[in-house]
Design a protein around this motif. Structure first.
Motif, PDB file in Angstrom:
ATOM      1  N   PRO B 162      48.659  22.586 -57.483  1.00 33.71           N
ATOM      2  CA  PRO B 162      48.484  23.996 -57.833  1.00 33.71           C
ATOM      3  C   PRO B 162      48.671  24.882 -56.594  1.00 33.71           C
ATOM      4  O   PRO B 162      48.121  24.591 -55.535  1.00 33.71           O
ATOM      5  CB  PRO B 162      47.043  24.069 -58.333  1.00 33.71           C
ATOM      6  CG  PRO B 162      46.677  22.679 -58.682  1.00 33.71           C
ATOM      7  CD  PRO B 162      47.480  21.786 -57.786  1.00 33.71           C
ATOM      8  N   SER B 164      47.401  27.567 -55.961  1.00 34.73           N
ATOM      9  CA  SER B 164      46.147  28.172 -55.507  1.00 34.73           C
ATOM     10  C   SER B 164      45.490  27.364 -54.381  1.00 34.73           C
ATOM     11  O   SER B 164      44.745  27.924 -53.578  1.00 34.73           O
ATOM     12  CB  SER B 164      45.181  28.338 -56.682  1.00 34.73           C
ATOM     13  OG  SER B 164      44.979  27.108 -57.315  1.00 34.73           O
ATOM     14  N   LEU B 165      45.758  26.060 -54.309  1.00 32.64           N
ATOM     15  CA  LEU B 165      45.178  25.262 -53.209  1.00 32.64           C
ATOM     16  C   LEU B 165      45.734  25.748 -51.875  1.00 32.64           C
ATOM     17  O   LEU B 165      45.000  25.866 -50.889  1.00 32.64           O
ATOM     18  CB  LEU B 165      45.527  23.778 -53.371  1.00 32.64           C
ATOM     19  CG  LEU B 165      44.968  23.012 -54.556  1.00 32.64           C
ATOM     20  CD1 LEU B 165      45.190  21.522 -54.373  1.00 32.64           C
ATOM     21  CD2 LEU B 165      43.497  23.276 -54.719  1.00 32.64           C
ATOM     22  N   GLU B 167      47.010  28.706 -51.373  1.00 30.11           N
ATOM     23  CA  GLU B 167      46.524  30.079 -51.163  1.00 30.11           C
ATOM     24  C   GLU B 167      45.089  30.070 -50.642  1.00 30.11           C
ATOM     25  O   GLU B 167      44.732  30.869 -49.778  1.00 30.11           O
ATOM     26  CB  GLU B 167      46.624  30.861 -52.472  1.00 30.11           C
ATOM     27  CG  GLU B 167      48.071  31.136 -52.845  1.00 30.11           C
ATOM     28  CD  GLU B 167      48.227  31.776 -54.218  1.00 30.11           C
ATOM     29  OE1 GLU B 167      49.314  32.290 -54.496  1.00 30.11           O
ATOM     30  OE2 GLU B 167      47.265  31.729 -55.013  1.00 30.11           O
ATOM     31  N   ALA B 168      44.288  29.136 -51.168  1.00 30.80           N
ATOM     32  CA  ALA B 168      42.902  29.029 -50.689  1.00 30.80           C
ATOM     33  C   ALA B 168      42.912  28.705 -49.197  1.00 30.80           C
ATOM     34  O   ALA B 168      42.098  29.232 -48.429  1.00 30.80           O
ATOM     35  CB  ALA B 168      42.162  27.960 -51.472  1.00 30.80           C
ATOM     36  N   ALA B 169      43.845  27.864 -48.784  1.00 25.98           N
ATOM     37  CA  ALA B 169      43.940  27.518 -47.361  1.00 25.98           C
ATOM     38  C   ALA B 169      44.434  28.712 -46.544  1.00 25.98           C
ATOM     39  O   ALA B 169      43.929  28.980 -45.451  1.00 25.98           O
ATOM     40  CB  ALA B 169      44.877  26.334 -47.179  1.00 25.98           C
ATOM     41  N   TYR B 170      45.395  29.463 -47.085  1.00 26.95           N
ATOM     42  CA  TYR B 170      45.881  30.665 -46.390  1.00 26.95           C
ATOM     43  C   TYR B 170      44.722  31.636 -46.136  1.00 26.95           C
ATOM     44  O   TYR B 170      44.624  32.247 -45.090  1.00 26.95           O
ATOM     45  CB  TYR B 170      46.954  31.378 -47.208  1.00 26.95           C
ATOM     46  CG  TYR B 170      48.341  30.790 -47.085  1.00 26.95           C
ATOM     47  CD1 TYR B 170      48.766  30.174 -45.907  1.00 26.95           C
ATOM     48  CD2 TYR B 170      49.242  30.868 -48.133  1.00 26.95           C
ATOM     49  CE1 TYR B 170      50.045  29.638 -45.802  1.00 26.95           C
ATOM     50  CE2 TYR B 170      50.523  30.340 -48.039  1.00 26.95           C
ATOM     51  CZ  TYR B 170      50.913  29.726 -46.855  1.00 26.95           C
ATOM     52  OH  TYR B 170      52.169  29.205 -46.750  1.00 26.95           O
ATOM     53  N   LEU B 171      43.846  31.758 -47.134  1.00 28.16           N
ATOM     54  CA  LEU B 171      42.713  32.679 -46.989  1.00 28.16           C
ATOM     55  C   LEU B 171      41.769  32.239 -45.862  1.00 28.16           C
ATOM     56  O   LEU B 171      41.042  33.044 -45.306  1.00 28.16           O
ATOM     57  CB  LEU B 171      41.933  32.775 -48.301  1.00 28.16           C
ATOM     58  CG  LEU B 171      42.594  33.616 -49.394  1.00 28.16           C
ATOM     59  CD1 LEU B 171      41.932  33.377 -50.729  1.00 28.16           C
ATOM     60  CD2 LEU B 171      42.532  35.085 -49.040  1.00 28.16           C
ATOM     61  N   GLU B 172      41.789  30.939 -45.584  1.00 29.35           N
ATOM     62  CA  GLU B 172      40.947  30.424 -44.490  1.00 29.35           C
ATOM     63  C   GLU B 172      41.709  30.466 -43.160  1.00 29.35           C
ATOM     64  O   GLU B 172      41.271  29.850 -42.185  1.00 29.35           O
ATOM     65  CB  GLU B 172      40.518  28.982 -44.780  1.00 29.35           C
ATOM     66  CG  GLU B 172      39.792  28.770 -46.093  1.00 29.35           C
ATOM     67  CD  GLU B 172      38.406  29.379 -46.135  1.00 29.35           C
ATOM     68  OE1 GLU B 172      37.956  29.880 -45.084  1.00 29.35           O
ATOM     69  OE2 GLU B 172      37.804  29.373 -47.218  1.00 29.35           O
ATOM     70  N   ASN B 173      42.861  31.131 -43.173  1.00 30.63           N
ATOM     71  CA  ASN B 173      43.676  31.264 -41.962  1.00 30.63           C
ATOM     72  C   ASN B 173      44.171  29.914 -41.444  1.00 30.63           C
ATOM     73  O   ASN B 173      44.247  29.690 -40.244  1.00 30.63           O
ATOM     74  CB  ASN B 173      42.873  31.989 -40.871  1.00 30.63           C
ATOM     75  CG  ASN B 173      43.774  32.663 -39.869  1.00 30.63           C
ATOM     76  OD1 ASN B 173      44.949  32.885 -40.146  1.00 30.63           O
ATOM     77  ND2 ASN B 173      43.242  32.966 -38.702  1.00 30.63           N
ATOM     78  N   VAL B 174      44.497  29.028 -42.362  1.00 26.88           N
ATOM     79  CA  VAL B 174      45.012  27.716 -41.974  1.00 26.88           C
ATOM     80  C   VAL B 174      46.528  27.838 -41.804  1.00 26.88           C
ATOM     81  O   VAL B 174      47.194  28.430 -42.649  1.00 26.88           O
ATOM     82  CB  VAL B 174      44.689  26.666 -43.073  1.00 26.88           C
ATOM     83  CG1 VAL B 174      45.088  25.273 -42.607  1.00 26.88           C
ATOM     84  CG2 VAL B 174      43.214  26.702 -43.438  1.00 26.88           C
ATOM     85  N   LYS B 178      49.043  22.826 -40.500  1.00 27.65           N
ATOM     86  CA  LYS B 178      47.733  22.234 -40.810  1.00 27.65           C
ATOM     87  C   LYS B 178      47.581  22.043 -42.325  1.00 27.65           C
ATOM     88  O   LYS B 178      46.964  21.075 -42.782  1.00 27.65           O
ATOM     89  CB  LYS B 178      46.620  23.132 -40.257  1.00 27.65           C
ATOM     90  CG  LYS B 178      45.336  22.361 -40.108  1.00 27.65           C
ATOM     91  CD  LYS B 178      44.443  22.888 -39.024  1.00 27.65           C
ATOM     92  CE  LYS B 178      43.076  22.241 -39.088  1.00 27.65           C
ATOM     93  NZ  LYS B 178      43.099  20.782 -39.026  1.00 27.65           N
ATOM     94  N   ASP B 182      46.575  18.581 -43.699  1.00 32.65           N
ATOM     95  CA  ASP B 182      45.255  18.396 -44.341  1.00 32.65           C
ATOM     96  C   ASP B 182      45.305  18.380 -45.862  1.00 32.65           C
ATOM     97  O   ASP B 182      44.429  17.809 -46.505  1.00 32.65           O
ATOM     98  CB  ASP B 182      44.294  19.525 -43.916  1.00 32.65           C
ATOM     99  CG  ASP B 182      43.926  19.437 -42.454  1.00 32.65           C
ATOM    100  OD1 ASP B 182      44.256  18.405 -41.842  1.00 32.65           O
ATOM    101  OD2 ASP B 182      43.317  20.380 -41.931  1.00 32.65           O
ATOM    102  N   ILE B 183      46.283  19.064 -46.437  1.00 36.60           N
ATOM    103  CA  ILE B 183      46.272  19.204 -47.901  1.00 36.60           C
ATOM    104  C   ILE B 183      47.471  18.522 -48.545  1.00 36.60           C
ATOM    105  O   ILE B 183      47.317  17.689 -49.434  1.00 36.60           O
ATOM    106  CB  ILE B 183      46.190  20.692 -48.301  1.00 36.60           C
ATOM    107  CG1 ILE B 183      44.850  21.257 -47.798  1.00 36.60           C
ATOM    108  CG2 ILE B 183      46.280  20.872 -49.817  1.00 36.60           C
ATOM    109  CD1 ILE B 183      44.820  22.735 -47.666  1.00 36.60           C
ATOM    110  N   GLY B 274      43.255  19.905 -60.270  1.00 41.22           N
ATOM    111  CA  GLY B 274      42.298  20.448 -59.307  1.00 41.22           C
ATOM    112  C   GLY B 274      40.872  20.267 -59.714  1.00 41.22           C
ATOM    113  O   GLY B 274      40.567  19.785 -60.765  1.00 41.22           O
TER     114      GLY B 274
END
Lengths: 382, 274
Positions: B162, B164-165, B167-174, B178, B182-183, B274
């Motif tokens: 998905p 969104s996984l 995007e969730a990482a982008y929001l954490e500034n990854v 990385k 990591d994902i 997810g």
């Protein structure tokens, strides 16, 4: 000021414009709900705040600065996704702390924040589980915990409760409000569920077709809809809307007429024009099988039982209206007389579909006034 | 009863297919332990009458066999490593980045899968010659550092993750690297391993390109060594050829046994939820 300001923001995918010149101020610490049907642009609006969608035109301000070109990770936002977006290969604990670890936060601090979030969201004992071993409600709480540990200034939620069953949804929305009351971040919540919007939001921004229809408190959105769309969208069953023609103090609707209180006639005259949209919520009406003066006459077509009330669909010269009543439910095919509560009617300009406003004191003009009016009507006729 | 009969029919069919596939392997293993005379008289006996390691000893004596195995492994490992890295990065870009001409570029890339090797063989050979990599292991490696098949397979696998996984990482500034580490890698691991195995075995078995580039025996790969015993050069020493064959398939077989769970998973996996 941790506020968010949309200044003529436009979002287009090729030729398809999904957000059309949005102007919206979201105040620091408030809970704003973006409400609207699927495809209205509410999620896109939220994603623009998160930095997950580029802005085609206009400016987006956060904390006083333009953030159009600032990447998501630098906006200090937390987000809960509709599908939770938990990393399936990580444990609950790792999911919650991943962002902090990437940011190289002090490990003791990470542990402290994670533990606090885990205990607040009642996730104790689930730390070592993977997302697939959790129920929908637990996953949703992990997603919340992950957003919470970041302690960001903006908290964005994209239909976070839509995958939960009705009971859990009620419980979770209370939890969400409680969490916000503790941290007071600027909270933007996207939903298509009006009950969620009414219960969670300090203010509701109703969107349709990429345009902000109205933004107001839940009470005002319900009781003082700004336009025909808002009146129709909020409330179930939906508001009855009829085309109305003001003619010599009478409102002609569906080939019949009623005489509204003088204050409303004045209001309509102030607005100008003689065509309006007349709106009344089903719960603010009365229907009876007994003869009533100053009422619209219709034939009952269908009834639906809500348990505590019954919805009665009836037909007035081809226009379908609905009324909600709790006793004396007429049978299908019966002739009924329909009267609105004049303190709760809504009138909209025919061209703009915007509300023409409300007379100052409406408290006197409910059903009682209608009955008083009968005398006047009788006098008129004589 | 009917179901049992039905399932038995399938079982018999599968057993027949497995037999057809495994007979050449058994034949090779069995004959590699026979003397040439024994092999000619009892070619289809599975158990050798007088088992001998003579063929294996002969291979080690006559050829720098260890060097050849190292050469083959070196080429296969480097080619696999690079192809995996380039495929992973390209697939990530094709799935998660928006850029002008993305679809056209992908189309062009995929169309390269349908160009026969013989068409690019000569231009590649000339390029390698100009660069001075003739009779050099890097000459075999260089034209094979990326592969459209790998990009295709990994892209398909990444599309099941998905968005969104990420995007969730982008929001954490990854960072993207990385995120991949990591994902993406943990989530596409089965696809990554099976693609790697495909690359490794393809490179391990490669014949035409190494035979063009490599000239001296110390640079040979196992396919070329094998060819020595079944061509005019080696002639009739087919038991030795069988011994080389067995040793050639040993490493890919071990790799398959280690990673078989992931390889099977890749082909049965329907998606990541997810």
């Amino acid at each position: 000021m941790k506020d968010i300001i949309f200044d003529h923001v436009l979002k287009a995918y090729g030729k398809n414009v999904v957000v059309k010149g949005l102007n919206l101020n979201i105040c620091e610490g408030e809970r704003l709900v973006l409400l609207g049907p699927s495809g209205c642009g509410k999620s896109t609006t939220l994603r623009m705040i998160a930095g997950l969608e580029n802005i085609t035109d206009g400016q987006l301000y956060m904390d006083g600065r333009i953030v159009n070109d600032i990447p998501s990770g630098k906006r200090n936002v937390s987000m809960v996704f509709q599908n939770y977006a938990l990393f399936p290969h990580m444990t609950v604990e790792d999911n919650i702390s991943y962002g902090l670890k990437v940011q190289k936060v002090d490990p003791r601090e990470i542990e402290e924040r994670s533990k606090a979030a885990i205990s607040m969201l009642d996730l104790n004992g689930l730390e070592k589980r993977k997302p697939k071993e959790l129920s929908g409600g637990q996953r949703q709480r992990v997603a919340l915990a992950r957003a919470l540990v970041k302690r960001s200034d903006y908290f964005l939620l994209d239909e976070p409760l839509s995958n939960l069953d009705a009971q859990l949804r009620v419980h979770s929305r209370k939890e969400l409000v409680k969490i916000h009351e503790m941290y007071h971040q600027t909270f933007v919540y996207v939903t298509h569920d009006q009950v969620e919007a009414m219960t969670v939001g300090h203010r509701i921004a109703l969107m349709y077709d990429g345009i902000l229809q109205t933004i107001d408190t839940p009470s005002n959105v319900y009781n003082r809809p700004a336009n025909v769309y808002a009146a129709r969208f909020i409330g179930a069953p939906s508001t009855n809307i009829l085309e109305a023609n003001l003619n010599e103090g009478k409102l002609i609707m569906a080939g019949q007429h009623i005489v509204p209180p003088e204050v409303w006639i004045q209001k309509m005259k102030e607005n100008g024009g003689d065509m309006f949209y007349f709106g009344i919520r089903p719960e603010h009406t009365k229907i009876t099988t007994d003869y009533m003066d100053n009422a619209l006459k219709g034939i009952v077509r269908y009834t639906e039982d809500y348990g505590n009330k019954v919805g009665v669909y009836f037909d007035i010269n081809g226009k379908e209206l609905i009324s909600v009543c709790d006793n004396n439910v007429p049978a299908t095919g019966e002739k009924v007389y329909f009267t609105p509560d004049y303190s709760k009617i809504h009138l909209f300009d025919y061209k703009t579909e915007n509300s023409i406003g409300y007379p100052e004191d409406l408290s006197k003009h409910n059903y009682g006034v209608v009955y008083e009016l009968r005398g006047r009507l009788a006098g008129d006729r004589s | 009863m009917k179901t049992e009969l039905n399932s038995m029919k399938w079982h018999i069919l599968i057993i027949i297919i497995v037999c057809i596939l495994i007979i050449p392997v058994v034949f090779a293993v069995s004959n590699s332990f026979k003397t040439l005379a024994d092999a000619f008289s009892n070619m289809f006996n599975i158990i050798p009458a007088n088992p001998t390691l003579e063929n294996y000893i002969h291979v080690f004596e006559k050829l720098p066999f260890l060097q050849i195995t190292i050469n083959t492994f070196f080429i296969a490992a480097i080619v696999t490593g690079f192809k995996i890295i380039t495929s992973l990065l390209a697939a990530y870009a094709f799935v998660y980045f928006h850029f002008r001409g993305k679809n056209l570029l992908y189309f062009v890339l995929i169309s390269t899968m349908f160009i026969p090797f013989t068409v690019i063989m000569i231009p590649n050979y000339l390029t390698i010659s100009c660069m001075g990599f003739r009779d050099n292991l890097w000459g075999v490696i260089l034209p094979q550092l990326s592969d459209a098949l790998g990009i295709f397979l990994l892209r398909q696998s990444m599309r099941t993750i998905p968005r969104s996984l990420i995007e969730a990482a982008y929001l954490e500034n990854v960072s993207d690297f990385k995120i991949i580490k990591d994902i993406i890698i943990p989530l596409v691991k089965p696809a990554l391993i099976s693609t790697g195995i495909i690359f490794f075995i393809n490179s391990w078995n490669e014949y035409v390109w190494p035979v063009l580039v490599l000239k001296s025996k110390e640079n040979y790969t196992l396919s070329l060594a094998l060819q020595m015993f079944i061509s005019a050069e080696g002639g009739t020493e087919f038991t030795i050829a069988m011994a080389v064959s067995v040793m050639t398939m040993l490493i890919p077989l071990v790799l398959y046994i280690i990673f078989q769970k992931h390889i099977i998973n890749t082909f049965t996996m329907s998606g990541i939820k997810g």
